[in-house]
Design an enzyme around this catalytic site. Structure first.
Site, short mmCIF file in Angstrom:
data_model
loop_
_atom_site.label_atom_id
_atom_site.label_comp_id
_atom_site.label_asym_id
_atom_site.label_seq_id
_atom_site.Cartn_x
_atom_site.Cartn_y
_atom_site.Cartn_z
N LYS A 128 0.84 -1.21 0.00
CA LYS A 128 0.00 0.00 0.00
C LYS A 128 0.87 1.26 0.00
O LYS A 128 0.63 2.19 -0.76
CB LYS A 128 -0.94 -0.02 1.21
CG LYS A 128 -1.95 -1.17 1.18
CD LYS A 128 -2.92 -1.07 2.33
CE LYS A 128 -2.26 -1.37 3.67
NZ LYS A 128 -1.77 -2.77 3.76
N THR A 129 1.88 1.30 0.87
CA THR A 129 2.78 2.46 0.90
C THR A 129 3.56 2.57 -0.40
O THR A 129 3.77 3.68 -0.92
CB THR A 129 3.73 2.34 2.09
OG1 THR A 129 2.97 2.25 3.30
CG2 THR A 129 4.65 3.55 2.18
N ASP A 173 -1.28 6.92 6.34
CA ASP A 173 -1.24 5.50 6.66
C ASP A 173 -2.07 5.23 7.91
O ASP A 173 -2.23 6.12 8.76
CB ASP A 173 0.21 5.06 6.88
CG ASP A 173 0.39 3.56 6.81
OD1 ASP A 173 -0.58 2.87 6.41
OD2 ASP A 173 1.48 3.05 7.13
N THR A 222 -5.75 -1.28 7.03
CA THR A 222 -5.89 -2.73 7.15
C THR A 222 -7.27 -3.13 7.65
O THR A 222 -7.57 -4.32 7.71
CB THR A 222 -4.82 -3.28 8.11
OG1 THR A 222 -4.93 -2.62 9.38
CG2 THR A 222 -3.42 -3.03 7.56
N ARG A 281 6.63 -8.30 1.79
CA ARG A 281 7.48 -7.82 2.88
C ARG A 281 8.14 -8.98 3.61
O ARG A 281 9.32 -8.92 3.95
CB ARG A 281 6.65 -6.99 3.86
CG ARG A 281 7.43 -6.43 5.03
CD ARG A 281 6.52 -5.65 5.95
NE ARG A 281 5.98 -4.47 5.28
CZ ARG A 281 4.97 -3.75 5.76
NH1 ARG A 281 4.39 -4.10 6.91
NH2 ARG A 281 4.54 -2.69 5.10
#
Length: 398
Positions: A128-129, A173, A222, A281
């Site tokens: 997302k980032t 965020d 999330t 990640r």
């Protein structure tokens, strides 16, 4: 608080002047790649040039803005940061959201205005980032980044919005953790590009409307369900990111190994992809751990044996299960026919309910090892078989 400052000229009633409040910290601007055809800097904003580029050599001993030669450790950090893709064509996976963003960005560039506000939903670590940074890169503008918990007061948000320049991207965020009082200021900012700031208090209170520059807001969450209906409705683009299949994880690992200058066997790459829990990640984290072990042992090539040995050292099995995952299955395996409540399970494992629900349970459910019922959590036959492969169930805190 406000204090008595004086009276109006000609003898009126005293007026109140608020004592200055500490300004919120300035937003963190992440430098982005400049546009191919950069426009001249706006009036009052000078473009940075390194000393000596204008033909004038700096004096001996004068202060210089030139960065020193990077140390080897800095080069390693730059390589770590290079694992994030910078363009949409370099982003692996999430084909439908990426294609939708490509269309939205191209249409906005043709119109000369920012795209609609974007909401990115999905579990942690799916990009997302990274997508927020890519959108700013594609628009050739800056990214102003903050988070929901950091915006405590409306003044914090107003300061950031007033400092936004034309067509910049504001990234928030964990936007579901934004306080309700702060989120209400975003309603008019997103829809009408203006905010209404209240000055003074009591009978002297005044509402001052402030216009904002056109901007694009990107929110990442999330927990989409925690956003209010009016807030969510103001996002013109809503994209949901899903866990990555093995094929995409192999591609991501191969790209990361190439950027880190690692020789990775196909079997080792397959083992890391299987253990990545569908998350890039996690895949890059496991690749770094294997790289560390290979570097310490003086090995240039990473094979399947080295990857297997590294995963065993970190307690990650062939299913990608970690110690907490195995403790959850082992506790449920004590009574496979009886569901266990989340509070009971969290108390037995020693983790918070949110951690179990957000971090560990999704992977176990995707593997088919865990089943959620209205009465609680229950281990499946596949989960029992996975525990039996590990040997007898380990006792908690053993």
């Amino acid at each position: 608080g406000p204090g008595l400052a004086g009276s109006r000229r000609g003898g009126g009633r005293p007026f109140l002047v608020e004592s200055p409040k500490p300004r919120p910290p300035p937003p963190v601007s992440i430098p982005m790649r400049p546009p191919k055809d950069p426009s001249p800097p706006a009036e009052g904003r000078q473009a940075w040039r390194p000393p000596g580029s204008d033909g004038v050599r700096p004096r001996e001993g004068a202060a210089s803005n030139l960065r020193p030669e990077p140390e080897p450790s800095e080069l390693g950090l730059e390589a770590e940061g290079a694992l994030r893709p910078e363009r949409l064509e370099d982003f692996v996976g999430q084909r439908q959201p990426v294609e939708n963003l490509r269309v939205a960005v191209q249409a906005a560039l043709q119109r000369g205005e920012p795209p609609d506000h974007l909401l990115l939903c999905g579990p942690p670590g799916l990009g997302k980032t990274t997508l927020a940074r890519i959108v700013a890169n594609e628009l050739a503008t800056a990214l102003v980044s903050t988070s929901g918990p950091a915006l405590v007061r409306p003044a914090d948000l107003i300061g950031i919005l007033m400092n936004l320049r034309r067509n910049e991207v504001l990234f928030i965020d964990e936007i579901h953790r934004l306080p309700a009082a702060v989120a209400e200021y975003l309603y008019t900012a997103m829809e009408d590009r203006r905010i209404e700031m209240t000055i003074n208090e009591g009978p002297n209170a005044q509402v001052m409307p402030l216009s904002l520059q056109p901007f694009m807001m990107v929110g990442a969450t999330t927990r989409e369900g925690l956003l209010s209906g009016p807030f969510r409705a103001r996002f013109g683009l809503v994209e949901r990111l899903l866990p990555y299949p093995l094929e995409d994880l192999r591609t991501i690992l191969a790209r990361s190994a190439r950027l880190l200058d690692l020789e990775l066997d196909d079997e080792a790459l397959e083992q890391l992809a299987i253990r990545s829990r569908g998350t890039p990640r996690v895949a890059n984290r496991l690749l770094r751990r294997v790289r560390d072990l290979a570097q310490v042992e003086g090995l240039r090539r990473i094979d399947a044996a080295l990857a297997e040995r590294c995963m065993l050292r970190h307690g990650i099995d062939a299913h990608g299960l970690e110690e907490i995952d195995r403790q959850i299955l082992a506790y449920l395996a004590r009574s496979p026919d009886r569901p266990v409540g989340l509070k009971t399970l969290a108390a037995a494992i020693g983790e918070s309910e949110d951690t179990l629900e957000d971090v560990f349970e999704p992977h176990l459910i995707r593997l088919g090892f865990l089943h959620k019922t209205p009465r609680g959590r229950q281990v499946t036959d596949q989960g029992l078989a996975a525990i039996q492969q590990q040997g007898r169930p380990r006792r908690l805190f053993e």
